[in-house]
Design an enzyme around this catalytic site. Structure first.
Site, PDB file in Angstrom:
ATOM      1  N   ALA A 112       2.285   7.373   1.095  1.00  0.00           N
ATOM      2  CA  ALA A 112       1.285   7.492   0.027  1.00  0.00           C
ATOM      3  C   ALA A 112       0.023   8.171   0.549  1.00  0.00           C
ATOM      4  O   ALA A 112      -0.610   8.963  -0.162  1.00  0.00           O
ATOM      5  CB  ALA A 112       0.968   6.114  -0.531  1.00  0.00           C
ATOM      6  N   ASN A 113      -0.348   7.889   1.789  1.00  0.00           N
ATOM      7  CA  ASN A 113      -1.542   8.546   2.355  1.00  0.00           C
ATOM      8  C   ASN A 113      -1.352  10.063   2.410  1.00  0.00           C
ATOM      9  O   ASN A 113      -2.258  10.837   2.083  1.00  0.00           O
ATOM     10  CB  ASN A 113      -1.820   8.047   3.781  1.00  0.00           C
TER      11      ASN A 113
ATOM     12  N   GLY B  38       9.696  23.719  14.400  1.00  0.00           N
ATOM     13  CA  GLY B  38       8.298  23.709  14.828  1.00  0.00           C
ATOM     14  C   GLY B  38       7.839  22.311  15.198  1.00  0.00           C
ATOM     15  O   GLY B  38       8.342  21.314  14.656  1.00  0.00           O
TER      16      GLY B  38
ATOM     17  N   ASP C 134      -1.964  10.998   8.852  1.00  0.00           N
ATOM     18  CA  ASP C 134      -1.389  11.250   7.521  1.00  0.00           C
ATOM     19  C   ASP C 134      -2.171  12.348   6.808  1.00  0.00           C
ATOM     20  O   ASP C 134      -1.593  13.192   6.120  1.00  0.00           O
ATOM     21  CB  ASP C 134      -1.415   9.971   6.683  1.00  0.00           C
TER      22      ASP C 134
ATOM     23  N   GLU D 215       8.833   4.802   7.762  1.00  0.00           N
ATOM     24  CA  GLU D 215       8.571   3.438   7.266  1.00  0.00           C
ATOM     25  C   GLU D 215       9.556   3.051   6.160  1.00  0.00           C
ATOM     26  O   GLU D 215       9.399   2.017   5.528  1.00  0.00           O
ATOM     27  CB  GLU D 215       7.116   3.308   6.785  1.00  0.00           C
TER      28      GLU D 215
ATOM     29  N   ASP E 268      -3.260  -1.920   2.438  1.00  0.00           N
ATOM     30  CA  ASP E 268      -3.812  -2.164   3.772  1.00  0.00           C
ATOM     31  C   ASP E 268      -4.826  -3.302   3.717  1.00  0.00           C
ATOM     32  O   ASP E 268      -5.775  -3.276   2.917  1.00  0.00           O
ATOM     33  CB  ASP E 268      -4.507  -0.893   4.294  1.00  0.00           C
TER      34      ASP E 268
HETATM   35  O1  RIB Z   1      -0.885   5.752   9.106  1.00  0.00           O
HETATM   36  C1  RIB Z   1      -1.689   4.723   8.592  1.00  0.00           C
HETATM   37  C2  RIB Z   1      -0.898   3.833   7.699  1.00  0.00           C
HETATM   38  O2  RIB Z   1       0.094   3.183   8.479  1.00  0.00           O
HETATM   39  C3  RIB Z   1      -1.662   2.718   7.049  1.00  0.00           C
HETATM   40  O3  RIB Z   1      -2.233   3.091   5.826  1.00  0.00           O
HETATM   41  C4  RIB Z   1      -0.637   1.607   6.954  1.00  0.00           C
HETATM   42  O4  RIB Z   1      -0.327   1.226   5.655  1.00  0.00           O
HETATM   43  C5  RIB Z   1       0.583   2.088   7.731  1.00  0.00           C
HETATM   44  O5  RIB Z   1       1.567   2.565   6.908  1.00  0.00           O
END
Ligand code: RIB
Length: 310
Positions: free
Chosen positions: A50-51, A219, A256, A147, A21
């Site tokens: 990843a988040n 759900g 996330d 994504e 980011d």
């Molecule tokens: O949901 C937030 C994320 O959306 C960010 O970290 C960015 O990389 C996008 O994937």
């Protein structure tokens, strides 16, 4: 919160994006054609997949990530960060070309706007998922977002349906979904604009949840930011989960955080409303700090906020 002690816990497997980011902090989001002077800049690990993986791992839950990073300098940094957070990266491949990046503006009130350039994430094709099928089949729950290429997400959902593995799908960014998707998803977790994308108009949360359930989902957890979350289960209950009032400085990754923590709390045996309350507390802590993965809270922090508010 109730925790089930298990000697062998099946891992959460996140099949999703890994981005760097590039975050500019700005007094407000500029209108088209406008230039503003920013107040700060961060290069910090992100990516919805990843988040979510880091949010779950910060609670001490076993997490495996499936995805790709590039052979650039960001790729190594993103892998190192996942490893430091306790996320297993054996199924994260390094591929030629750039890693995914997100160009992000964060306004003074914490709101954000994001443009993602997929890079390596766009190369996570179904053939790669075939190689990770054994890992996916042994998951306690699989977390996906949108994504990665849609045909890849569809294959993951089909594998999970066949193996009886529950799936949490975060439809972000919102994109058309094949009809088969709905019956293959256990928890669907859109925010307000994403929910509206899948419905003809933008109904109130109670109607939106019922309309989404009618598509065949098990759900729905509607993420409504400062309003809290609205949960509904097919043929069962529906109710709001109240928000935790905090001063937001950075909302990037808040949704996330909710998903990763919600998954952990469900797998630990909590009912969906208790799990969502735990996840809301985690997301509330996240928005008080900068960075997506950097600001995911520990279990002790979440427990402390919950103890304060009961
Ligand atoms: O949901 C937030 C994320 O959306 C960010 O970290 C960015 O990389 C996008 O994937």
């Amino acid at each position: 919160m109730v925790q089930i002690m298990q000697t062998t816990r099946k891992p959460i497997v996140v099949v999703g994006s890994i981005n760097m980011d590039l975050v500019a902090h700005t007094p407000r989001i500029p209108v088209p054609g406008q230039t503003l002077i920013g107040t700060g800049f961060d290069t910090t690990p992100g990516g919805k997949g990843a988040n979510q993986a880091v949010a779950a791992a910060r609670l001490g839950y076993p997490v495996q990530m499936v995805g790709m990073v590039g052979e650039d300098v960001f790729g190594q940094a993103l892998l190192d960060n996942l490893t430091r957070a306790g996320v297993g990266t054996a199924a994260v491949a390094r591929v030629p070309g750039p890693s995914g990046v997100a160009s992000i503006l964060v306004a003074g009130n914490g709101e954000n706007s994001i443009v993602v350039v997929p890079g390596a994430n766009g190369k996570v094709y179904p053939a790669y998922i075939d190689k990770q099928a054994a890992l996916i089949r042994c998951a306690g729950m699989v977390l996906c977002q949108l994504e990665l290429p849609i045909e890849t997400v569809s294959l993951v959902l089909a594998l999970c349906a066949e193996a009886g593995v529950p799936v949490m799908l975060d439809p972000a960014p919102a994109a058309p979904l094949p009809d088969a998707t709905w019956s293959q998803v256990t928890w669907f977790t859109p925010n307000e604009t994403e929910a509206a994308f899948y419905l003809d108009k933008s109904p109130e949360p109670e109607d939106a949840a019922q309309q989404l359930l009618a598509k065949g989902l098990h759900g729905v957890a509607l993420k409504r930011g400062a309003e809290g979350a609205f949960l509904a289960v097919a043929g069962g209950e529906e109710a709001w989960v109240k928000p935790f009032p905090v001063e937001a400085v950075d909302t990037v990754g808040a949704g996330d955080c909710f998903n990763g923590v919600f998954a952990v709390a469900l797998l630990e045996g909590n009912d969906p409303w208790a799990a969502a309350r735990f996840a809301s507390a985690a997301a509330a802590i996240k928005v008080t700090r900068r960075g997506a993965q950097a600001s995911m809270p520990s279990r002790a922090e979440v427990d402390a906020l919950l103890a304060l508010s009961t």
